[in-house]
Design a protein around this motif. Structure first.
Motif, PDB file in Angstrom:
ATOM      1  N   LEU A   1       0.828  -1.207   0.000  1.00 36.35           N
ATOM      2  CA  LEU A   1       0.000   0.000   0.000  1.00 36.35           C
ATOM      3  C   LEU A   1       0.864   1.260   0.000  1.00 36.35           C
ATOM      4  N   LEU A   2       1.893   1.289   0.842  1.00 42.29           N
ATOM      5  CA  LEU A   2       2.734   2.482   0.959  1.00 42.29           C
ATOM      6  C   LEU A   2       3.579   2.736  -0.286  1.00 42.29           C
ATOM      7  N   LEU A   3       4.053   1.666  -0.910  1.00 48.24           N
ATOM      8  CA  LEU A   3       4.903   1.813  -2.090  1.00 48.24           C
ATOM      9  C   LEU A   3       4.107   2.041  -3.369  1.00 48.24           C
ATOM     10  N   GLY A   4       2.793   1.922  -3.279  1.00 42.56           N
ATOM     11  CA  GLY A   4       1.960   2.150  -4.459  1.00 42.56           C
ATOM     12  C   GLY A   4       2.041   1.041  -5.478  1.00 42.56           C
ATOM     13  N   ARG A   5       2.366  -0.158  -5.027  1.00 39.09           N
ATOM     14  CA  ARG A   5       2.388  -1.299  -5.944  1.00 39.09           C
ATOM     15  C   ARG A   5       0.968  -1.653  -6.328  1.00 39.09           C
TER      16      ARG A   5
END
Length: 102
Positions: free
Chosen positions: A55-59
């Motif tokens: 979620l944080l890395l935008g994968r």
């Protein structure tokens, strides 16, 4: 009674607020309304840490409620807004009492 918030409702609202982020995951949609594929895990991370990292890395191309967590999501949503409605009713009652005293 209007404006009455039970301890259970308050706790449900607080817990719901804290747990809301654990219900989501990043995924790759497949074009159908509820379809898609979860992202592959990042090696060396626990499942929960992996989910947060995705979620944080935008994968992935989207974000959704994790499969199997729909009922919990609906209940947390209902609890949160029920407490909000009751607190607004309580505030309105307090203001009415203050106006009546003056």
């Amino acid at each position: 009674m209007i404006g009455y918030t039970t301890r259970r409702d308050t706790i449900a609202s607080r817990v719901g607020y804290r747990k809301r982020d654990t219900l989501y995951e990043a995924y790759v949609p497949d074009g159908t309304p509820f379809g898609g594929q979860s992202l592959p895990p990042i090696h060396g991370l626990s499942p929960e840490t992996n989910r947060r990292a995705n979620l944080l890395l935008g994968r992935g191309s989207g974000m959704r409620v994790r499969p199997g967590r729909d009922e919990e999501f609906d209940q947390l949503h209902t609890d949160y807004f029920a407490v909000w409605d009751r607190s607004r009713a309580y505030a309105a009652a307090v203001l009415a009492l203050q106006r009546a005293r003056t």
